[in-house]
Design a protein around this motif. Structure first.
Motif, mmCIF file in Angstrom:
data_model
loop_
_atom_site.group_PDB
_atom_site.id
_atom_site.type_symbol
_atom_site.label_atom_id
_atom_site.label_comp_id
_atom_site.label_asym_id
_atom_site.label_seq_id
_atom_site.Cartn_x
_atom_site.Cartn_y
_atom_site.Cartn_z
ATOM 1 N N ILE A 415 101.166 45.098 40.116
ATOM 2 C CA ILE A 415 101.670 46.058 39.123
ATOM 3 C C ILE A 415 103.118 46.456 39.428
ATOM 4 O O ILE A 415 103.636 47.415 38.878
ATOM 5 N N GLU A 418 104.732 50.084 40.406
ATOM 6 C CA GLU A 418 105.158 50.965 39.316
ATOM 7 C C GLU A 418 104.155 52.054 38.976
ATOM 8 O O GLU A 418 104.334 52.738 37.963
ATOM 9 N N GLU A 419 103.076 52.213 39.785
ATOM 10 C CA GLU A 419 102.039 53.168 39.399
ATOM 11 C C GLU A 419 101.609 54.044 40.581
ATOM 12 O O GLU A 419 101.674 53.627 41.736
ATOM 13 N N THR A 423 96.145 55.123 38.969
ATOM 14 C CA THR A 423 96.186 53.906 38.156
ATOM 15 C C THR A 423 95.870 52.676 38.994
ATOM 16 O O THR A 423 95.202 51.745 38.522
ATOM 17 N N VAL A 424 96.342 52.647 40.248
ATOM 18 C CA VAL A 424 96.012 51.531 41.140
ATOM 19 C C VAL A 424 94.495 51.404 41.275
ATOM 20 O O VAL A 424 93.924 50.304 41.173
ATOM 21 N N THR A 435 95.848 53.784 29.687
ATOM 22 C CA THR A 435 96.929 53.410 30.602
ATOM 23 C C THR A 435 96.842 51.945 30.989
ATOM 24 O O THR A 435 97.839 51.212 30.979
ATOM 25 N N VAL A 436 95.644 51.493 31.306
ATOM 26 C CA VAL A 436 95.445 50.104 31.720
ATOM 27 C C VAL A 436 95.750 49.144 30.575
ATOM 28 O O VAL A 436 96.494 48.164 30.719
ATOM 29 N N LYS A 439 99.486 48.821 29.153
ATOM 30 C CA LYS A 439 100.418 48.100 30.018
ATOM 31 C C LYS A 439 99.947 46.681 30.348
ATOM 32 O O LYS A 439 100.597 45.976 31.126
ATOM 33 N N TYR A 441 97.399 45.689 32.074
ATOM 34 C CA TYR A 441 96.917 45.480 33.440
ATOM 35 C C TYR A 441 95.566 44.762 33.477
ATOM 36 O O TYR A 441 95.177 44.233 34.518
ATOM 37 N N ASN A 478 107.786 59.663 40.258
ATOM 38 C CA ASN A 478 106.461 60.033 39.732
ATOM 39 C C ASN A 478 105.324 59.565 40.630
ATOM 40 O O ASN A 478 104.276 59.119 40.152
ATOM 41 N N LYS A 480 104.868 57.009 42.596
ATOM 42 C CA LYS A 480 104.456 55.603 42.597
ATOM 43 C C LYS A 480 104.163 55.139 44.018
ATOM 44 O O LYS A 480 104.852 55.526 44.967
#
Length: 707
Positions: A415, A418-419, A423-424, A435-436, A439, A441, A478, A480
């Protein structure tokens, strides 16, 4: 530029040292080359000499920007004692005193001038008439909103480089993460500054973290073998510093409180007495200690959880500056988190402060080497555990976490770093959320490769990987997650990773007392319902998707006030605990505090106040903690305890008196031939044992003839 021999001679003549510490000579050489410099050097590393020594050899004046009056005074006093002409200008001085200093500047009688940023404007006219050779910004992290002690007055300092572009500027701080370092340089207009980053590893400091129950008793135990050692206890509130100092004095320690509410003269006296070893212990808010060069502080205690790792590291760094073994102890509780979150809510950079507080909490909860966590936070990566922290001395059970680590690190790579952590984990677990999908993902190779591991467990594993230095959090981006240089060893070089078994995190839950039914509270239910409605509106989802009414009713009934209690409520899963736990626990704590205050008033009116003391005692609070909570004198609480014991309540008196004191009282009883009253004993001990302890000892001796 002076040669090394001249620099070393000046170092010995004015500062008494035969050789430079690491980085000092390089920094000084860079100044004489005309460069701007950013210096990150831990407390006690010798930052001040990096600009004080050049100031002696440069032709003009060195201007030093400093944030605290106490810090200025201590620095200037030290320079004057070394035969160096220095002065400071701040609001504590009269106009006549300041005018005298201005004249000395014009007469070239001063080499270093310390000044607060707020007072810089008063020097505008002087600047045009004097020769400046160097500008030093001390405690430079204060300029950055990413830093741990942001001060708005510092943000004006960027104009200095614009006004004096050819004069080298040096910015110094003991603690700054990557985001703060960059921000310091940007705001001071020194983008090409040479960076000098010293090692943060203070091997002589032992690191220990404990739960914050019965803190005062734990402090007395901690100090039992440190009766002659100097130390600092940092507290969140002014009231706690005063109460704690009083309790320490009752135990025979020379202790004083230090906070902003004490007048300037008294604060200065406390500081001076501490430096001169007249006072052994200072109970202080975080303002104490900046710039104070006291080398023999043997221990530092944090009574409450600090708000971030930078502040914590700087404060423990005030211990053991002479290199000798020194101890640090940190207490933490959920109540500390709630209080610090309130502070963050009122700050100008709430999101950053909350993220850094969360990192501080992770440190306190960690099952990884604590020194490794501190060093990795500042970008210094070590492979071996330290062996000098509580985790290393009592390690948890470990598992082979190599596959888990490879999956996590690979996902962060896919990713593109960037997260944030949430989100990871969603990508690893194959979450189907906006979100997933927005983008893309779901198309990654790492999407859903670890959906067999629960979300909360993944959170703990990634925190461990961050603690061990394989990942870092970019607070200025943010939050990340970023890979560190040693992550590639796991991904490409076959390095093995050990992770603490998660059952270690569950141990505390096994011993949790089942929640007590506290009855109905319609006002609380309505408060929780309104909170649920507010959160639902913010997220654009139906209220029942947060918690249904049955779950709110159970919260009303059992009133959970910690993570462990909250997770036991039916309808609270790990994800909802993560998303909403703080807000609901905070509301319940606030309601309970309000109800407790009302109950206290009612009980006091009924003359049944000692029963409330019994209730708090049964919850495990000490006499000192009960006194603080009830806003009564410790002696009053003590009388309640004795009364409750005499009424047949289950009170273990051994919690309140040491065996050695009982023995001393018994011996005195024989020597004094069983005198009447307490005063003969008090005079016999010359005040070393207080009246309450004597009274309790006599009671126990009377009850048990075998003592």
């Amino acid at each position: 530029m002076p040669d090394l021999q001249q620099l070393t001679t000046t170092l010995k003549e004015y500062f008494g040292y035969d050789s430079f510490r690491p980085l000092q000579s390089e920094i000084i050489a860079s100044i004489f080359d005309g460069n701007d410099n950013l210096v990150i050097m831990p407390t006690g590393g010798g930052k001040s000499i990096c600009y004080q020594l050049p100031a002696l050899l440069l032709p003009g004046i060195t201007l030093v920007i400093s944030p605290l009056i106490a810090l200025m005074k201590d620095q200037v006093d030290g320079l004057l004692a070394n035969g160096i002409s220095a002065a400071f200008v701040n609001s504590s001085q009269t106009t006549e005193e300041q005018q005298s200093i201005y004249q000395k500047l014009l007469d070239k009688e001063i080499k270093l001038l310390y000044i607060a940023p707020e007072s810089l404007s008063f020097l505008d006219a002087i600047f045009a008439q004097i020769e400046l050779s160097l500008i030093a910004i001390d405690e430079a992290h204060c300029i950055s909103a990413w830093g741990h002690d942001f001060r708005p007055a510092y943000t004006q300092l960027g104009y200095l480089k614009n006004r004096f572009p050819k004069i080298p500027l040096i910015a110094l701080t003991a603690t700054a993460d990557k985001a703060t370092r960059q921000d310091i340089c940007d705001q001071l207009n020194i983008p090409n500054a040479t960076h000098h980053i010293a090692s943060f590893d203070r091997k002589n400091l032992s690191l220990e973290v404990r739960p914050g129950n019965k803190r005062i008793e734990q402090i007395f135990s901690f100090l039992s073998d440190k009766t002659n050692d100097s130390g600092i206890i940092y507290c969140l509130s002014r009231k706690t510093t005063e109460t704690l100092a009083e309790k320490l004095r009752e135990q025979g320690f020379t202790a004083e409180a230090y906070h902003a509410g004490i007048n300037h003269d008294q604060r200065a006296k406390v500081q001076e007495d501490f430096i001169n070893d007249t006072i052994q212990i200072v109970c202080a808010t975080i303002a104490f200690g900046m710039g104070i060069d006291k080398s023999n502080v043997r221990w530092v205690i944090h009574y409450n959880l600090p708000k971030n790792i930078e502040g914590y590291y700087q404060e423990i760094g005030r211990a053991g500056r002479d290199g000798l073994p020194s101890s640090t102890l940190l207490f933490h509780s959920y109540a500390d988190i709630v209080q610090l979150q309130k502070f963050a809510d009122m700050s100008g950079n709430k999101e950053v402060q909350l993220a850094k507080l969360d990192r501080m909490k992770q440190y306190a909860d960690s099952l990884s080497c604590r020194r490794k966590i501190l060093l990795s936070y500042f970008g210094e990566l070590i492979e071996q555990d330290c062996g000098n922290c509580d985790v290393c001395k009592n390690p948890p059970e470990f598992i082979d976490g190599t596959i888990i680590a490879q999956k996590a690190l690979s996902c962060v790579t896919r990713i593109k770093e960037e997260e944030p952590i949430g989100t990871v984990i969603d990508v690893l677990r194959g979450a189907q959320n906006t979100t997933v999908y927005d983008k893309g993902y779901q198309n990654l190779k790492t999407y859903g490769i670890a959906n067999d591991i629960a979300w909360r467990d993944w959170q703990q594993y990634i925190i461990q990987l961050t603690n061990q230095g394989y990942l870092e959090i970019a607070f200025h981006q943010n939050n990340k997650l970023k890979l560190t240089p040693i992550a590639k060893k796991v991904l490409f070089e076959g390095e093995k990773v050990s992770l603490a078994h998660l059952k270690a995190f569950e141990k505390t839950k096994e011993s949790i007392i089942k929640p007590i039914d506290k009855g109905t509270a319609p006002d609380l239910f309505e408060r929780l319902r309104q909170l649920r409605l507010q959160l639902a509106k913010e997220e654009g989802i139906p209220a029942y998707q947060i918690f249904n009414d049955a779950t709110l009713k159970e919260m009303e009934k059992f009133r959970p006030m910690s993570d462990d209690e909250f997770i036991q409520i039916n309808g609270v899963g790990r994800q909802k605990m993560q998303n909403y736990g703080y807000q609901f626990i905070k509301a319940i704590i606030e309601f309970s505090n309000e109800k407790s205050k009302t109950a206290k008033k009612k009980k006091a009116k009924k003359g049944n106040t000692h029963k409330e003391t019994l209730s708090l005692y049964q919850k495990g609070l000490s006499i000192e903690e009960i006194a603080i909570q009830r806003k009564l004198a410790s002696s009053t609480i003590f009388s309640h305890i004795v009364k409750l014991y005499n009424e047949g309540e289950s009170i273990d008196l051994t919690h309140f008196i040491d065996k050695k004191d009982i023995l001393a009282i018994k011996n005195a009883q024989k020597e004094l031939n069983h005198p009447e009253g307490l005063k003969p004993y008090f005079e016999h001990f010359e005040g070393a044992i207080d009246y309450n302890t004597i009274k309790l000892g006599l009671l126990m001796i009377k009850e048990d003839k075998n003592i």
